[in-house]
Design a protein around this motif. Structure first.
Motif, PDB file in Angstrom:
ATOM      1  N   LEU A  58       0.829  -1.212   0.000  1.00 40.49           N
ATOM      2  CA  LEU A  58       0.000   0.000   0.000  1.00 40.49           C
ATOM      3  C   LEU A  58       0.859   1.257   0.000  1.00 40.49           C
ATOM      4  O   LEU A  58       0.517   2.247  -0.656  1.00 40.49           O
ATOM      5  CB  LEU A  58      -0.955  -0.020   1.198  1.00 40.49           C
ATOM      6  CG  LEU A  58      -2.017  -1.122   1.143  1.00 40.49           C
ATOM      7  CD1 LEU A  58      -2.811  -1.161   2.449  1.00 40.49           C
ATOM      8  CD2 LEU A  58      -2.936  -0.965  -0.048  1.00 40.49           C
ATOM      9  N   LEU A  59       1.988   1.230   0.703  1.00 41.23           N
ATOM     10  CA  LEU A  59       2.920   2.359   0.672  1.00 41.23           C
ATOM     11  C   LEU A  59       3.450   2.554  -0.745  1.00 41.23           C
ATOM     12  O   LEU A  59       3.529   3.681  -1.238  1.00 41.23           O
ATOM     13  CB  LEU A  59       4.080   2.125   1.645  1.00 41.23           C
ATOM     14  CG  LEU A  59       5.205   3.165   1.603  1.00 41.23           C
ATOM     15  CD1 LEU A  59       4.685   4.559   1.936  1.00 41.23           C
ATOM     16  CD2 LEU A  59       6.331   2.749   2.533  1.00 41.23           C
ATOM     17  N   ARG A  79       1.979   1.793  -3.544  1.00 42.90           N
ATOM     18  CA  ARG A  79       0.913   2.384  -4.361  1.00 42.90           C
ATOM     19  C   ARG A  79       0.765   3.878  -4.068  1.00 42.90           C
ATOM     20  O   ARG A  79       0.551   4.677  -4.972  1.00 42.90           O
ATOM     21  CB  ARG A  79      -0.411   1.658  -4.139  1.00 42.90           C
ATOM     22  CG  ARG A  79      -0.437   0.293  -4.799  1.00 42.90           C
ATOM     23  CD  ARG A  79      -1.805  -0.359  -4.717  1.00 42.90           C
ATOM     24  NE  ARG A  79      -2.889   0.486  -5.146  1.00 42.90           N
ATOM     25  CZ  ARG A  79      -3.399   0.528  -6.380  1.00 42.90           C
ATOM     26  NH1 ARG A  79      -2.891  -0.228  -7.319  1.00 42.90           N
ATOM     27  NH2 ARG A  79      -4.408   1.312  -6.675  1.00 42.90           N
ATOM     28  N   THR A  80       0.873   4.248  -2.801  1.00 44.34           N
ATOM     29  CA  THR A  80       0.781   5.660  -2.427  1.00 44.34           C
ATOM     30  C   THR A  80       1.924   6.443  -3.048  1.00 44.34           C
ATOM     31  O   THR A  80       1.713   7.517  -3.633  1.00 44.34           O
ATOM     32  CB  THR A  80       0.794   5.809  -0.890  1.00 44.34           C
ATOM     33  OG1 THR A  80      -0.325   5.102  -0.351  1.00 44.34           O
ATOM     34  CG2 THR A  80       0.725   7.273  -0.477  1.00 44.34           C
ATOM     35  N   LYS A 125       1.364   6.911  -6.752  1.00 48.90           N
ATOM     36  CA  LYS A 125       0.373   7.951  -7.041  1.00 48.90           C
ATOM     37  C   LYS A 125       0.981   9.346  -6.872  1.00 48.90           C
ATOM     38  O   LYS A 125       0.736  10.238  -7.686  1.00 48.90           O
ATOM     39  CB  LYS A 125      -0.856   7.776  -6.129  1.00 48.90           C
ATOM     40  CG  LYS A 125      -1.975   8.721  -6.446  1.00 48.90           C
ATOM     41  CD  LYS A 125      -2.528   8.492  -7.826  1.00 48.90           C
ATOM     42  CE  LYS A 125      -3.673   9.439  -8.101  1.00 48.90           C
ATOM     43  NZ  LYS A 125      -4.035   9.481  -9.498  1.00 48.90           N
ATOM     44  N   ALA A 164      -0.023  15.229  -0.188  1.00 48.49           N
ATOM     45  CA  ALA A 164      -0.272  13.887   0.340  1.00 48.49           C
ATOM     46  C   ALA A 164      -0.046  13.836   1.852  1.00 48.49           C
ATOM     47  O   ALA A 164      -0.770  13.138   2.569  1.00 48.49           O
ATOM     48  CB  ALA A 164       0.628  12.871  -0.361  1.00 48.49           C
TER      49      ALA A 164
END
Length: 149
Positions: free
Chosen positions: A8-9, A11-12, A15, A117
Motif C-alpha cells: 500500500l505504501l 501504491r501511495t 500515485k 499527500a
C-alpha cells in the motif's frame, strides 16, 4: 510493517509520483502516466527490446505498450528502429541524448504533491520525508527488483 502495508505504501508513492509528472503542453493522451512509467521502468532494465517483449514482461496489453512507446518517442525519451531479425517489429532503445521534455520531467521537484499527500506545508516535515525517500531510493534502485527473481 508487513507485506500488505509495504504494498500500500508503494501504491501511495506511485500515485504521488504520477501527480508530480508535468503535463502542461502535452495535450490529451490515450495512455496513463502509470502505464508510461511501467514501460519506462521495463525499458531501463531492458534497453533494447520490442513492444511484444515489454508486454510479456509487464503484463500490459500490447496496445497500451504501443501507446506508451509512441508517447515516449514523441517526448524524445526513446528511439525505435526496425528489428534486424524481423523487420516487422521495432526495437526500442533509449534516446542517445535526453530531450528537453525528459530533462523537464527529471528536474520536477516532488515537494508540492508530497506536501499535499502529507497534508502539510511545513518545509521541515517535507524535507525530512524527501530525505528519507532519497535514502531509500539510494538503497533500493530499479536493479533491486532483479534480485527478487
Amino acid at each position: 510493517m508487513n507485506g500488505v502495508e509495504l504494498f500500500l505504501l508503494g501504491r501511495t508513492l506511485m500515485k504521488i509520483g504520477e501527480e508530480t509528472m508535468p503535463t502542461e503542453g502535452i495535450g490529451p493522451q490515450t495512455t496513463s502516466v502509470r502505464t508510461v512509467l511501467i514501460v519506462v521502468s521495463d525499458l531501463r532494465a531492458h534497453p533494447e527490446t520490442t513492444v511484444g517483449e515489454v508486454a510479456a514482461r509487464t503484463g500490459l496489453p500490447q496496445s497500451a505498450v504501443s501507446a506508451a512507446v509512441a508517447r515516449l518517442k514523441e517526448a524524445g525519451s526513446i528511439v525505435t528502429a526496425p528489428d534486424p531479425t524481423d523487420r516487422r517489429r521495432q526495437v526500442i532503445k533509449p534516446a542517445p541524448e535526453p530531450s528537453a521534455r525528459v530533462a523537464e520531467v527529471r528536474s520536477t521537484p516532488i515537494d508540492g504533491p508530497l506536501a499535499a499527500a502529507l497534508g502539510t506545508s511545513d518545509p521541515d516535515a517535507i524535507g525530512e520525508v524527501v530525505g528519507l525517500l532519497e535514502r531509500l531510493a539510494h538503497r533500493l534502485t530499479p536493479d533491486s527488483v532483479t534480485r527478487l527473481r
